[in-house]
Design a protein around this motif. Structure first.
Motif, short mmCIF file in Angstrom:
data_model
loop_
_atom_site.label_atom_id
_atom_site.label_comp_id
_atom_site.label_asym_id
_atom_site.label_seq_id
_atom_site.Cartn_x
_atom_site.Cartn_y
_atom_site.Cartn_z
N ASN A 264 0.86 -1.08 0.13
CA ASN A 264 -0.11 -0.05 0.08
C ASN A 264 0.74 1.09 -0.07
N ARG A 265 0.37 2.27 -0.64
CA ARG A 265 0.82 3.66 -0.99
C ARG A 265 1.46 4.38 0.34
N GLU A 266 0.88 4.17 1.38
CA GLU A 266 1.04 5.18 2.47
C GLU A 266 2.51 4.75 3.14
N GLY A 267 2.81 3.44 2.94
CA GLY A 267 4.11 3.06 3.52
C GLY A 267 5.19 3.26 2.84
N ILE A 268 5.01 3.93 1.38
CA ILE A 268 6.08 3.91 0.35
C ILE A 268 7.22 4.65 0.64
N LYS A 269 7.20 5.58 1.62
CA LYS A 269 8.28 6.61 1.78
C LYS A 269 9.52 5.84 2.19
N GLU A 270 9.33 5.00 3.56
CA GLU A 270 10.51 4.33 4.09
C GLU A 270 11.02 3.54 3.22
N TRP A 271 10.24 2.67 2.21
CA TRP A 271 10.72 1.73 1.36
C TRP A 271 11.67 2.54 0.21
N VAL A 272 11.18 3.62 -0.39
CA VAL A 272 12.12 4.13 -1.49
C VAL A 272 13.12 4.83 -0.97
N ASP A 273 13.24 5.23 0.20
CA ASP A 273 14.44 6.02 0.90
C ASP A 273 15.30 4.94 0.95
N VAL A 274 14.76 3.57 1.49
CA VAL A 274 16.16 2.60 1.57
C VAL A 274 16.51 2.09 -0.25
N MET A 275 15.36 1.69 -1.07
CA MET A 275 15.79 1.26 -2.05
C MET A 275 16.61 2.30 -3.05
N TYR A 276 16.36 3.57 -2.87
CA TYR A 276 17.41 4.38 -3.62
C TYR A 276 18.33 5.32 -3.00
N ASN A 278 21.42 5.06 -2.19
CA ASN A 278 22.64 4.97 -3.01
C ASN A 278 22.82 4.32 -4.34
N GLU A 279 23.83 4.36 -4.91
CA GLU A 279 24.00 3.70 -6.22
C GLU A 279 23.90 2.11 -6.16
N LYS A 280 24.58 1.58 -5.06
CA LYS A 280 24.58 0.38 -4.86
C LYS A 280 22.97 -0.42 -4.71
N ASN A 281 22.37 0.44 -3.67
CA ASN A 281 21.06 0.01 -3.49
C ASN A 281 20.35 0.04 -4.68
N ALA A 282 20.23 1.30 -5.35
CA ALA A 282 19.43 1.19 -6.47
C ALA A 282 19.81 0.54 -7.85
#
Length: 499
Positions: A264-276, A278-282
């Motif tokens: 669900n969308r409401e929880g997306i912020k903490e996920w994209v903060d980690v996913m993206y 740095n370059e290695k994560n992304a």
């Protein structure tokens, strides 16, 4: 007399010139409408003579995201039901979704291993300790999902993309040894990554190309009800960065799309903060997947914009949506236009979230969500089951839901609900590669989005949830056309390119 003759000729010439100018200033539009009053993708040729009370102005020179597609999901439940219908009705449904005469679905999803919309629980790798996956087999899909996909491929002129999602790894790979809940054991990260690669090979051997994956359906879980497996953002990113991405790359499958999150969308912020972060994560993430179940009416535009801004060049795809926790209403179109439906949160959402789950109108939920997603950087929108029965299944957990097409296999009957036509307003007309374009609308009651297709045609979606007809002036680059939309209706307006 000679001067009168010259004057007459000049007047005729001016009338002809005036007529040409008027023609050039009129937009040529094709309009189809679905409405509570009974239109079902019906062509509208005659508009109200009332005076326009608002204006929609298109600006095709200003563009936003490129659309990947719109569509629905191949589930075991849907495919099983098709197997129980007559050949004629089976083909009717396949064509309705994929043929040129139908909704022309271009982006789809399916499940890897079982989901709640399966007849039972199964895995392609059931043998405990088989870390090399020598026993891997997709035989569970060969009687239903694979034939359904192949028939869809035959019906589709332009083809479609498939996103595959696991609900869980086989229990023996998990720390709780259960189908529901638990986490992937770190010692099985490599085996689970290999599982994805073998899945691609197995489907390719059937003549089916898998476009991409979501890493895990709903990594927060589902309150331990049906197949699930939990990840934190850090755990999923570790799996993608150090196992799944490298495994696919090593096996020559580096072109397969990997979408993170998938809840669900409401929880997306903490996920994209980690996913993206740095370059290695992304590096191996191609985008983010989302669902809509946080609310029956809220699109969460700020969350969507945040996700886009974190990774503006990556995909942002809505991968699942449905009228959940409802038994479908059979051959009752008006119910789908009425404020009668409830969702899971109606009964047991926390008190501070109950306001997000009021009674709602199913057609409105679809129309406003797709439009809201389009206007907030989402580039693909995928519905859940394409076909369910009158109970809202089959579903091994009895998690009943609604699909755009409902069937009664015992009577060999098919019901195309208003949700089918709502989906088709988008999928049939907004084609892969289309770009969202800028617009201004002066009527706050009308919900609007617009796009330009690769062939140059401009598509305008207009949703009127009010109980009164709306008359508006549609304009683009000094050309205009007066259009009217029925009460409680959705329209697709096609402006064809000049030849």
């Amino acid at each position: 007399m000679k001067s009168l003759k010259i004057l007459s000729i000049n007047l005729i010439a001016l009338m002809v010139i005036s007529s040409c100018i008027e023609t050039e200033k009129s937009l040529k539009v094709d309009v189809v409408e679905t409405s509570r009053s009974g239109n079902k993708l019906s062509k509208v040729d005659v508009f109200s003579e009332g005076k326009p009370t608002s204006k929609i102005n298109l600006n095709p020179d200003k563009t936003f995201q490129t659309f990947t597609g719109f569509g629905g999901s191949f589930t075991e439940s849907s495919a099983y039901l098709l197997n129980r219908l007559s050949k004629e009705n089976r083909q009717k449904i396949i064509d309705a979704y994929f043929a040129e005469s139908g909704a022309r679905y271009s982006l789809t999803r399916t499940h890897m291993n079982s989901s709640d919309f399966s007849l039972g629980q199964y895995s392609y790798a059931p043998v405990e300790g088989d870390t090399l996956l020598t026993s891997f087999s997709i035989k569970e899909d060969k009687d239903d999902i694979i034939p359904m996909i192949k028939e869809a491929m035959e019906a589709s002129k332009e083809g479609f993309k498939i996103i595959s999602s696991p609900w869980t790894a086989p229990p023996w790979m998990k720390d709780n040894n259960e189908w529901v809940g638990g986490k992937l054991k770190p010692e099985h990260y490599d085996t689970w990554a290999l599982f994805f690669s073998k899945y691609v090979d197995a489907y390719e051997a059937e003549g089916i190309d898998i476009w991409g994956f979501t890493v895990e359906n709903e990594p927060h879980g589902n309150s331990n009800n049906w197949e699930s497996m939990h990840y934190t953002p850090e755990e999923m990113t570790d799996f993608v960065s150090n196992h799944l991405g490298p495994q696919l790359e090593k096996d020559g499958k580096g072109d397969k799309i990997i979408l993170g999150y998938d809840q669900n969308r409401e929880g997306i912020k903490e996920w994209v903060d980690v996913m993206y972060k740095n370059e290695k994560n992304a590096k191996y993430y191609d985008g983010t997947a989302i669902h809509w179940y946080e609310s029956t009416f809220e699109v969460f535009p700020e969350a969507l914009q945040y996700a886009h801004e974190k990774a503006p060049q990556k995909y942002l795809i809505q991968t699942e949506a449905c009228v959940d926790s409802e038994v479908p209403k059979w051959k009752d179109d008006d119910w789908y236009w009425s404020k009668e439906a409830t969702d899971w949160g109606w009964d047991w959402a926390p008190e501070d979230q109950k306001h997000l789950h009021p009674k709602y109108v199913p057609v409105y939920r679809y129309a406003r969500d797709i439009i809201g997603c389009m206007n907030n950087w989402v580039d693909g929108w995928v519905d859940w089951n394409m076909v369910l029965d009158r109970q809202g299944g089959p579903n091994w957990f009895k998690n009943w839901c609604v699909a755009p097409v409902i069937v009664d296999p015992d009577q060999d009957e098919v019901y195309f609900t208003p949700l089918y036509y709502t989906m088709a307003h988008f999928s049939k007309y907004i084609r892969p590669g289309a770009k969202r374009i800028d617009f201004e609308s002066t009527d706050k009651d009308l919900q609007v989005s617009a796009a330009t297709n690769p062939d140059g045609s401009h598509i305008v979606i207009v949703f009127n949830p009010s109980e009164e007809e709306k008359v508006f002036e549609l304009s683009m680059k000094e050309a205009e056309q007066v259009v009217s939309i029925s009460p409680q209706a959705i329209q697709t307006i096609v402006l064809k390119p000049k030849k």
